[in-house]
Each structure stands twice: as C-alpha cells, then as structure tokens.
Design a protein around this motif. Structure first.
Motif, short mmCIF file in Angstrom:
data_model
loop_
_atom_site.label_atom_id
_atom_site.label_comp_id
_atom_site.label_asym_id
_atom_site.label_seq_id
_atom_site.Cartn_x
_atom_site.Cartn_y
_atom_site.Cartn_z
N CYS A 385 -101.05 -43.46 16.25
CA CYS A 385 -102.02 -43.29 15.23
C CYS A 385 -102.83 -41.81 15.95
O CYS A 385 -102.91 -40.92 16.03
N ALA A 386 -103.24 -42.99 16.86
CA ALA A 386 -104.05 -41.87 18.00
C ALA A 386 -103.56 -40.76 19.09
O ALA A 386 -103.70 -39.52 19.26
N ALA A 387 -101.96 -40.28 19.30
CA ALA A 387 -101.93 -40.39 19.95
C ALA A 387 -101.17 -38.98 18.53
O ALA A 387 -101.22 -37.67 19.02
N LEU A 388 -100.75 -39.41 17.29
CA LEU A 388 -100.45 -38.30 16.50
C LEU A 388 -102.07 -36.59 16.38
O LEU A 388 -101.15 -36.19 16.41
N VAL A 389 -103.25 -37.78 16.31
CA VAL A 389 -103.58 -36.76 16.44
C VAL A 389 -103.97 -36.51 17.70
O VAL A 389 -104.84 -34.66 17.27
N GLN A 390 -103.67 -36.71 18.52
CA GLN A 390 -104.20 -35.64 19.97
C GLN A 390 -103.41 -34.63 19.97
O GLN A 390 -103.96 -33.27 19.98
N ASN A 585 -114.40 -26.90 17.45
CA ASN A 585 -113.35 -27.85 17.51
C ASN A 585 -113.46 -27.40 15.69
O ASN A 585 -113.89 -28.29 14.62
N SER A 586 -112.04 -27.97 15.21
CA SER A 586 -111.40 -27.68 13.26
C SER A 586 -111.02 -28.79 13.37
O SER A 586 -110.56 -29.32 12.04
N VAL A 587 -110.28 -29.18 14.15
CA VAL A 587 -109.37 -31.05 13.28
C VAL A 587 -111.10 -31.97 12.93
O VAL A 587 -111.65 -32.07 13.96
N HIS A 588 -110.49 -32.33 12.15
CA HIS A 588 -111.85 -33.14 11.68
C HIS A 588 -111.47 -35.20 12.15
O HIS A 588 -110.91 -35.20 12.41
N MET A 589 -113.01 -35.26 12.42
CA MET A 589 -112.91 -36.80 12.75
C MET A 589 -112.49 -37.65 11.87
O MET A 589 -112.59 -38.55 13.03
N ALA A 590 -112.55 -37.57 10.87
CA ALA A 590 -111.99 -38.41 9.54
C ALA A 590 -110.05 -38.95 9.80
O ALA A 590 -110.51 -39.90 9.59
N LEU A 591 -109.74 -37.80 10.72
CA LEU A 591 -108.20 -38.36 11.56
C LEU A 591 -108.60 -39.42 11.93
O LEU A 591 -107.22 -39.49 12.34
N GLN A 592 -109.64 -39.62 12.70
CA GLN A 592 -109.56 -40.80 13.49
C GLN A 592 -110.29 -42.65 12.65
O GLN A 592 -109.65 -43.37 13.56
N ILE A 593 -110.22 -42.21 11.07
CA ILE A 593 -110.19 -42.98 10.46
C ILE A 593 -109.15 -43.88 10.49
O ILE A 593 -109.26 -45.27 10.36
N GLN A 653 -102.50 -35.78 26.99
CA GLN A 653 -103.54 -37.52 26.70
C GLN A 653 -102.52 -38.56 25.28
O GLN A 653 -102.53 -40.06 25.52
N TRP A 654 -102.05 -37.63 24.49
CA TRP A 654 -101.41 -38.30 23.68
C TRP A 654 -99.63 -38.59 24.36
O TRP A 654 -99.30 -39.86 23.80
N ALA A 655 -99.31 -38.71 25.85
CA ALA A 655 -98.27 -39.40 25.92
C ALA A 655 -99.06 -40.21 26.37
O ALA A 655 -98.31 -41.73 26.56
#
Ligand SMILES: CC(C)C[C@H](NC(=O)[C@@H](N)CC(C)C)C(=O)O
Length: 732
Positions: A385-390, A585-593, A653-655
């Motif tokens: 999930c963290a990689a997808l967000v990245q 920054n436009s990607v919302h922090m909620a995506l880390q949930i 970073q995603w890698a």
C-alpha cells in the motif's frame, strides 16, 4: 491453543491476590504501571530530537544519530534486566530497582532542560552547554537501562500472576497489557509536545522542555508507587540461582563433549544438548532445549520489526510530501504516527472478541504461530500500500532538471506585456507583473533570448542541474537579473517563499515567524520556510505599509512579486502577484490510512501473540530471558533498516517499499515452515514430570527419566500431523 481451560492442570492459586472475575487483582497494578511507564517513555521520546536540536543546538545529523542510538539501546538492555531478574534478584526486585534508576534518569533529563541553571547572563540561552549535554546523556543512559531492563520483567511478572489453568485469562492479560502500552503512548505523544510549546523560565522565558520531560518523570514515579502498592498481592517466583551462568556452562560442556566424541564409534544422541547429560541435571538440559527451540524460531522475526519501525521514519517522510488538510483540521506529517496506537486501541478488542472467536467457530485452529505468520503477511501488504501511495505521490512531483539540463522561468517586472523568444519554443507573451506558468527546460550552457518590440537580445548562461528565473526589468534595456531557484521539494511539508521587489524603493517584508529583510529595488530575497496555514505578510516602504494574506498548503514554493505600480494601503493585496514555482502537495494524507491499518492489524496478530507465546513457551526459570529474546528481535530489526536501505540504495522510494515487502514475504515463508515443525509444549507440565521423577527410587527414576526424555525427543523430531492430539500438543 484453544480457549478452554485444561481440566488436567492444577487449580492452585498463585500469590495472595484476590480474584476479580477470574483475574488476580494484582495484575491491575501491573497494567497501570505499564500505562504510566509507557507514557513516561514515549512522552520523553516525542520531544527528544527537538530538545537536541533547539536546546542543545545540535545539527540534524547528530540529533538523529543520538536519538536512534538511544532507541536501539532501549531494546538491547532487556537482556541485562532479564539476566538480573532470572538469575539474581527476581523480577519483583529488579523492577523496583531499575524503575528507581529509570525515574532518576527522567528527573536528570528534566533538570538538564532548565536553561536558568547555567544562564548567568540571563539572555535566555544556557552559558555552560557542557553541563546540559553531560546531564542529559547520563539521564538517557539511565532511562535506557531502566526502560529496557524492566520491560521483559514486567511482562513476565504479569504472566506469573496466573495459575497454570488460567491460560485464557493470561492471554487476555497480554492483550490488555498491550492496550495499556498504546493508551499511555498515545496520550503522552499528544500531551508532551503541547507542554514543550509553552514558554517557561525564572529569569527569561524559553520553550518548556523541562516541563515536557518533568511530566514523564512524574509519571515514572507514579508507575513505581503503583507497583509498590500492589506489593502484598503479587506472586513472586524466586530466582533459582545463577541460571544464565549454568545455561552457558551447560551449553559449553555439551559442545565440548560432543566434539570429544565426534568419532563414529560413539552412538549418536537424539539432541546435541544430550551430550551435557554426563555432568548436568536433566531438567536443566530439558529447559535449555525449550529455550533454544523458541530462540531458533525467532531468527526470521526481526524482519517484521524492520518494516514496522519504518512508520516513524520513511512513512513520516512520505507524509511530508502529502496534503494534511482534513476539512478544517490540519494534521502534521509526524502526527500521522498516532494512527497506530489509535488503531491498536480499537483492533485489539475487535480481534479478541470478534475475529479470533469467529475463526475458531469456523473450525480453524488459529494457533499463535499461524497468527504471527498472518501478521507478517499483513505487514507486507501494508508496504505494498505504501508503494502504491508513493507512486501516486511521484506522479505529482515536479520534474527537476537532470545534471546536464537547466530550467528557466521568466518574470516580467514591467508594466506592459512583452513577447519573449527562446530557442526551440514558440514566442511567449507575458502580461505585466506575470511569470511564466512553467519552467522551460534547456541543455545547460548559453542561450540567446530576445524580448520586446523592438527586440532586445541577450545571451544568458544556464547552470547545470539548476532552476533559475530570469527577471525582465521594467526597462528592458536595463541589466537582466537571474535568480537561483530551489531544486527540491521543501522538507517536512514546509513552504519555501521569497519576494521579488519591482519597486524603485527598498521594501521590508516580515511575518511573525520570519523576516525576509530589506529587499533592495529590482532585487529579490532569500527563501524562507513557512508552515502551512494562513499567513499575513507585512510590507514596509518608509512609513507606508501593506498587508498581504494568503493560505499555504504543504510542500510548495512561491515567488511573490511586488510591482512598481503597487499602491500601499488597504487595497495593496490585489497588486501583488504570486508565481507557483513548486505546486503544493496534492495527494491526501488519508491515503496513508490503509497502510497504517494493515501494519497495525499485523502488529496485533504478530506482537501481542508473540508476547504471550514467549511467556507460555518459556521454562519457569527463564521467563524474563525469553521475553528479552523477543525484544532483541526488535533491536535487530532496527539495525536491518539501516543496512538494507544503505545496501539497496534504490533510486525510487516505491521500489524500496516493494523490496521490503518482498523480503518479508520470503522470510514469512521460511518462518511458516519452521513454525510447521514446532511443537507447542507446556513447560510447567514437563518440569513437574522431571521433578516428580527425581523423587522416585533410583531404578524407577532411571526408567521414567528415559521415558520422559524419549517423549521430549520425540516431540522435537517427529512431525505430528494430528493437531488435536490427546496430549494437548499443538502444532502450527
Ligand atoms: C516493539 C513493540 C513491542 C513495542 C511496543 N510498541 C507498541 O505497542 C506500539 N504500537 C506503540 C506505538 C506508540 C509506536 C511497546 O512496548 O512500546
């Protein structure tokens, strides 16, 4: 591994504690102690780096390395505490003595943060920094010794309060214990930063680190007092001599003896530890076998902690590149970490009262080792999930010039539209006081640019790997200015702001948190870093002023232009123009949930279960030692983060997230095989059998010992496929 009590087990009560709903009252004091201790530890830790940076005036590198060394030390000292407890003082006394050491350490930290002590000239800064540095380092050392030292003892001491037949209650205790850890840490990480932000002092007011350390110190004293109050109710298992020394000697003898008898003429023995039989008690050998079996199983576990501990580092850095506006609520990047304890407080009860019973009802035998395996897989999913967000974040990041390229922006400082011609681009019309929307990319070197009508031509030099802005003057025949712009996203979600003065007089720009200084005519200021939220700039030129307000998000960069036509007064706001050099920054922090959800669900399955597993599978005289072994996996996990990140050095970073997830899946596979061959034991039952046998007459004794031994060795080597076998042994 079922929730039913074992009717074969003894029902004798431990200690003198009253029981409430089937739970010894003494554990109330232990969980409250844990709550206060974790409040103390995490509260102090929450402001530690800021204390290093702003009070001791250390640079970022020194502050972070001392911080990580301290955290690593806190997970290494459990070994010391466990050895002292199991071999010498017993858990109760070890907890008391080390808690005193711990509280002294916290008080030392609080005192070290009183600037007035050495502030002889009363200017608000300490004059003898050495005093503060030495006192805080001594304090941190004592805290690491105390917190690490008591950690394995408190958990094991809690487990000791339950009788052998109270398996289910003991499991619930470890869940509540974990809830207290997270309740305490959640509260303190919210409270101590607020205390730090207050101003305090005798002669001069400074940020109140002494209060931010003082409250955790007070909570540690409360933890100690609460623990002592319960004193009369505890069951206190006596230490059985210098057990660790005996263990080391016994293992050493077994290895030596095995080596001496390496020739084929000697019959093989079931287990290499059996080579210690000539000299050592069979009970001790059996206990060492139990511990070694569990420690062997722990070998793959640090990988889980490697992923888990990146919440505080990489994931927080990821949050700094995201948008933290939740409606009117603004979440700072480091505050996202509190999602973990909040989720623990909700997930532990849900798992215990809904998920696990439901799985049991479905007829699945969800044994501790299976839970831990699933926990590892959930942590791996969290990293996917963290990689997808990245990947989403990377899409929104600006493209900065490569090392051979250069990027150029244009700002028309004049009061009329100008046409600009650049090689390889269509002519560009820039209205008065406007900047181009984008940066234009060129190969670094010299390029010719022509501006206006009649054309004025100039050759400008573009620096390698740089972003620059060409300031086209009011009179285009005047000298052209080139600024150096930032070439990376501002750190920690800050916004990089600067001003260009197009007026014929100098202008002073300030906000309460920063002063851009006096900006000369046709000149520009340096960048200043500004937090998110609404900011009002005050511009002064002589006695005239102008207020300009704007809202900032996270991670942007702007160049504000003060035009020559600016009229100071109430309507000046409209005249100032803003060029967006780096988008917020436009990607919302909620995506880390989702990633927090999966890592926390993984933690509940892995860590809460592992804590209880380490207790239940340890022989009675090495309970704390095995808890320390469990905590040692956390310390190793922290080291692996450093090693893998350093060795892999992946460009994306995603890698790196995918790499960590894959490593954990691989390790999880190995662990599941090891767990499949692990046979659950009941140490109390085995120990009782050995002790009983020792009391029998010699002949009989010999026979039964052999039987028990054969039994144990069978358990070690033969894979039993029947999960519900009559002896209540459970395989993974
Ligand atoms: C390594 C862990 C067993 C340590 C444990 N941490 C937690 O429970 C975290 N969920 C707390 C959070 C605030 C990081 C502990 O005993 O502190």
């Amino acid at each position: 591994c079922t929730d039913k009590e074992d009717p074969k087990k003894g029902k004798e009560k431990r200690g003198t504690s009253k029981e409430v709903c089937g739970y010894p009252l003494s554990i109330f004091f232990i969980v409250v102690n844990e709550f206060c201790e974790r409040f103390s530890y995490y509260g102090m830790r929450a402001v530690l780096v800021l204390y290093f940076k702003y009070f001791l005036r250390w640079d970022d590198d020194l502050a972070t390395s001392i911080y990580h060394t301290f955290v690593a030390l806190c997970y290494l000292t459990p070994i010391l505490g466990a050895i002292v407890a199991d071999s010498w003082l017993g858990k109760f006394k070890t907890i008391i003595y080390l808690s005193i050491v711990y509280a002294i350490g916290q008080v030392a930290m609080a005192v070290s943060a009183i600037h007035d002590i050495t502030d002889t000239d009363r200017d608000g800064t300490p004059d003898n920094m050495t005093f503060h540095v030495v006192l805080s380092m001594v304090g941190l050392f004592l805290i690491a010794l105390g917190t690490g030292g008591i950690k394995p003892c408190v958990a094991a001491f809690g487990g000791d309060q339950f009788s052998d037949h109270q398996d289910r209650q003991r499991r619930t205790f470890f869940s509540v214990f974990y809830l207290c850890i997270n309740g305490g840490s959640l509260l303190s990480t919210i409270i101590t930063p607020i205390l730090r932000a207050q101003d305090c002092g005798i002669h001069s007011q400074q940020k109140c680190y002494s209060l931010a350390f003082g409250v955790p110190a007070a909570l540690m004293l409360v933890a100690l007092v609460v623990f002592i109050v319960g004193s009369g109710m505890y069951y206190k298992a006596e230490p059985q001599g210098n057990i660790m020394l005996d263990v080391c000697k016994c293992i050493g003898f077994a290895i030596k003896n095995r080596y001496r008898h390496r020739s084929n003429q000697y019959p093989k023995r079931q287990h290499w530890m059996d080579w210690a039989e000539e000299k050592y008690d069979k009970l001790l050998i059996a206990q060492i076998k139990m511990v070694l079996k569990v420690l062997f199983l722990y070998i793959p576990l640090p990988m889980f902690w490697t992923l888990f501990d990146q919440k505080g580092s990489r994931w927080t850095l990821q949050a700094t590149t995201m948008n933290g506006y939740f409606g009117s609520l603004v979440i700072q990047p480091d505050q996202m970490q509190t999602v973990n304890p909040i989720l623990i407080l909700t997930l532990v009860p849900i798992m215990d009262s809904v998920i696990y019973p439901l799985i049991n009802k479905c007829g699945l035998n969800f044994t501790p080792l299976k839970r831990m395996t699933v926990g590892m897989l959930l942590a791996a999913i969290a990293f996917v999930c963290a990689a997808l967000v990245q990947i989403e974040i990377d899409k929104t990041l600006p493209t900065f010039p490569s090392t051979s390229q250069s990027q150029l922006k244009l700002l028309n400082m004049g009061s009329e539209t100008v046409t600009i011609k650049m090689p390889g681009n269509d002519p560009l019309n820039l209205t008065a006081a406007q900047a181009s929307n984008e940066y234009f990319t060129f190969e670094a070197g010299q390029i010719n640019i022509s501006v206006g009508h009649p054309e004025v031509r100039n050759t400008i030099s573009l620096a390698k790997g740089q972003r620059q802005t060409l300031l086209i003057p009011l009179t285009i025949t005047d000298e052209w200015l080139m600024t150096d712009d930032i070439t990376s996203k501002p750190q920690e979600g800050n916004n990089a702001i600067r001003f260009v003065n197009g007026m014929k007089t100098a202008v002073n720009v300030s906000i309460p948190a920063a002063n851009f200084g006096l900006i000369e005519p046709f000149s520009y200021s340096n960048y200043s870093l500004i937090k998110n939220g609404k900011v009002t700039f005050t511009l002064w030129s002589g006695s005239q002023s102008c207020e300009y307000s704007t809202d900032f998000g996270f991670g942007s960069s702007y160049t504000f232009f003060i035009p020559s036509t600016l009229v100071f007064g109430p309507n000046c706001q409209e005249s100032i123009t803003a060029a967006e050099d780096i988008k917020p920054n436009s990607v919302h922090m909620a995506l880390q949930i989702p990633q927090y959800f999966f890592i926390t669900a993984g933690e509940v399955m892995f860590s809460v279960t592992g804590l209880e597993f380490s207790y239940s599978q340890a022989p009675s005289n090495m309970k704390a030692v095995l808890q320390a072994g469990w905590l040692f996996t956390v310390a190793i996990g922290n080291f692996i983060v450093l090693i893998v990140a350093e060795l892999a050095k992946l460009p994306k970073q995603w890698a790196e997230y995918v790499l960590f997830a894959s490593l954990l899946v691989a390790v999880c596979f190995i662990f599941s095989i090891m767990a499949y061959f692990y046979t659950y034991i009941d140490p109390a039952e085995i120990e009782a059998q050995f002790k009983k046998n020792v009391n029998e007459d010699d002949e009989d004794n010999k026979h039964k010992l052999q039987k028990t031994e054969v039994e144990m060795n069978k358990r070690d080597s033969i894979k039993c496929h029947d999960e519900d076998d009559k002896d209540k042994q459970t395989k993974m």
